[in-house]
Design a protein around this motif. Structure first.
Motif, PDB file in Angstrom:
ATOM      1  N   THR A  49       0.852  -1.179   0.000  1.00 46.22           N
ATOM      2  CA  THR A  49       0.000   0.000   0.000  1.00 46.22           C
ATOM      3  C   THR A  49       0.892   1.235   0.000  1.00 46.22           C
ATOM      4  N   VAL A  50       0.516   2.240  -0.787  1.00 51.04           N
ATOM      5  CA  VAL A  50       1.259   3.503  -0.825  1.00 51.04           C
ATOM      6  C   VAL A  50       0.907   4.290   0.439  1.00 51.04           C
ATOM      7  N   ILE A  51       1.938   4.714   1.169  1.00 49.64           N
ATOM      8  CA  ILE A  51       1.740   5.542   2.357  1.00 49.64           C
ATOM      9  C   ILE A  51       2.089   6.980   1.974  1.00 49.64           C
ATOM     10  N   TRP A  52       1.145   7.871   2.184  1.00 48.42           N
ATOM     11  CA  TRP A  52       1.281   9.271   1.793  1.00 48.42           C
ATOM     12  C   TRP A  52       1.623  10.111   3.003  1.00 48.42           C
ATOM     13  N   GLY A  53       2.264  11.246   2.772  1.00 45.36           N
ATOM     14  CA  GLY A  53       2.497  12.210   3.834  1.00 45.36           C
ATOM     15  C   GLY A  53       3.927  12.648   3.900  1.00 45.36           C
ATOM     16  N   GLN A  54       4.121  13.925   3.975  1.00 46.54           N
ATOM     17  CA  GLN A  54       5.460  14.475   3.992  1.00 46.54           C
ATOM     18  C   GLN A  54       6.003  14.545   5.408  1.00 46.54           C
ATOM     19  N   SER A  55       7.142  13.935   5.601  1.00 45.99           N
ATOM     20  CA  SER A  55       7.783  14.056   6.905  1.00 45.99           C
ATOM     21  C   SER A  55       8.508  15.384   7.027  1.00 45.99           C
ATOM     22  N   SER A  56       8.772  16.031   5.898  1.00 41.28           N
ATOM     23  CA  SER A  56       9.556  17.263   5.925  1.00 41.28           C
ATOM     24  C   SER A  56       8.701  18.521   6.094  1.00 41.28           C
ATOM     25  N   PHE A  57       7.404  18.366   6.174  1.00 41.57           N
ATOM     26  CA  PHE A  57       6.527  19.519   6.367  1.00 41.57           C
ATOM     27  C   PHE A  57       5.670  19.304   7.603  1.00 41.57           C
ATOM     28  N   THR A  58       5.232  20.380   8.194  1.00 40.09           N
ATOM     29  CA  THR A  58       4.339  20.290   9.338  1.00 40.09           C
ATOM     30  C   THR A  58       3.001  19.732   8.885  1.00 40.09           C
ATOM     31  N   PRO A  59       2.498  18.661   9.508  1.00 41.27           N
ATOM     32  CA  PRO A  59       1.201  18.106   9.097  1.00 41.27           C
ATOM     33  C   PRO A  59       0.110  19.166   9.133  1.00 41.27           C
ATOM     34  N   GLY A  60      -0.731  19.138   8.106  1.00 42.01           N
ATOM     35  CA  GLY A  60      -1.840  20.078   8.042  1.00 42.01           C
ATOM     36  C   GLY A  60      -1.519  21.340   7.275  1.00 42.01           C
ATOM     37  N   GLY A  68     -14.599  16.116   6.727  1.00 41.99           N
ATOM     38  CA  GLY A  68     -14.822  14.803   7.303  1.00 41.99           C
ATOM     39  C   GLY A  68     -13.912  13.693   6.819  1.00 41.99           C
ATOM     40  N   PHE A  69     -13.070  13.919   5.814  1.00 41.90           N
ATOM     41  CA  PHE A  69     -12.113  12.890   5.412  1.00 41.90           C
ATOM     42  C   PHE A  69     -11.160  12.613   6.565  1.00 41.90           C
ATOM     43  N   ALA A  70     -10.723  11.363   6.690  1.00 42.51           N
ATOM     44  CA  ALA A  70      -9.722  10.993   7.694  1.00 42.51           C
ATOM     45  C   ALA A  70      -8.684  10.116   7.012  1.00 42.51           C
ATOM     46  N   TYR A  71      -7.402  10.331   7.332  1.00 45.24           N
ATOM     47  CA  TYR A  71      -6.321   9.552   6.742  1.00 45.24           C
ATOM     48  C   TYR A  71      -5.497   8.926   7.854  1.00 45.24           C
ATOM     49  N   ASP A  72      -5.201   7.629   7.710  1.00 47.80           N
ATOM     50  CA  ASP A  72      -4.386   6.904   8.680  1.00 47.80           C
ATOM     51  C   ASP A  72      -3.048   6.567   8.019  1.00 47.80           C
ATOM     52  N   ALA A  73      -2.001   7.285   8.372  1.00 51.32           N
ATOM     53  CA  ALA A  73      -0.687   7.090   7.767  1.00 51.32           C
ATOM     54  C   ALA A  73      -0.031   5.780   8.182  1.00 51.32           C
ATOM     55  N   SER A  74      -0.574   5.090   9.179  1.00 50.73           N
ATOM     56  CA  SER A  74       0.016   3.811   9.581  1.00 50.73           C
ATOM     57  C   SER A  74      -0.346   2.687   8.601  1.00 50.73           C
ATOM     58  N   ASN A  75      -1.478   2.828   7.899  1.00 46.98           N
ATOM     59  CA  ASN A  75      -1.875   1.780   6.951  1.00 46.98           C
ATOM     60  C   ASN A  75      -2.259   2.313   5.572  1.00 46.98           C
TER      61      ASN A  75
END
Length: 185
Positions: A49-60, A68-75
């Motif tokens: 599974t592709v895991i999305w999200g930048q570690s180099s930027f502040t989340p949000g 209402g969308f929710a994202y779980d970066a663990s899965n």
């Protein structure tokens, strides 16, 4: 008969503003379900599974969820807030060995992420879209998947790489790609 309705906001009886009209005529929908997930921080393993999200930027501040969308970066699961028609866009910058083929698919949880698949959309086989990308030469390729699809409230979505290859993404995670979408109606 012509009439003009002059309002600045249209709100639900409970007080939630649904539409705002500014003085220049621009309409805003502050709670419209939408999302943008930026960056792929790690290479994509075999059938992973592709895991999305930048570690180099502040989340949000770069990746954003709205309405209402929710994202779980663990899965890698994105939860849909409302049943209806959605526009979805997936763009990734990837590299595989020359003469390989890689398949990416958008899967939905309404049938528990079945592993069977065939070309084109087939919700009974566990995915919404699937796309094949032949890698004819060595080097980076841009993979783009976009379209309109019906989704169900509380359904979970994920983007999955479907081959036995490992797929390389750029080391600076913010260049790896993005996944966006919004509720049409």
């Amino acid at each position: 008969m012509t009439s003009t309705l002059k309002v600045q906001n249209i709100a639900h009886t409970g007080g939630t503003t649904g539409l705002t009209l500014d003085s220049s005529g621009v309409v805003s929908q502050p709670a419209r379900p939408s999302f943008i997930l930026l960056g792929i921080p790690n290479d994509i393993g075999s059938q992973a599974t592709v895991i999305w999200g930048q570690s180099s930027f502040t989340p949000g501040t770069q990746s954003q969820l709205n309405g209402g969308f929710a994202y779980d970066a663990s899965n890698g699961y994105l939860t849909v807030p409302k049943t209806g028609l959605y526009q979805l866009n997936i763009v990734m910058k990837v590299r595989t060995p020359a003469s390989s083929e890689v398949y990416f698919k958008l899967e939905g949880s309404t049938d528990n992420f079945s592993t069977n698949y065939s070309y084109f959309a087939n919700s009974s086989n566990g995915y919404i879209w699937i796309h094949e990308f032949p890698q004819t030469t060595a080097g980076w390729q841009t993979v783009t998947i976009a379209g309109v699809t019906n989704l169900t409230a509380n359904e979970k979505l994920r983007v999955k790489q479907h081959t036995s290859l490992s797929v390389t993404v750029p080391g600076d995670d913010h260049n790896g790609g993005y996944w966006t979408g919004f509720y049409i109606g």
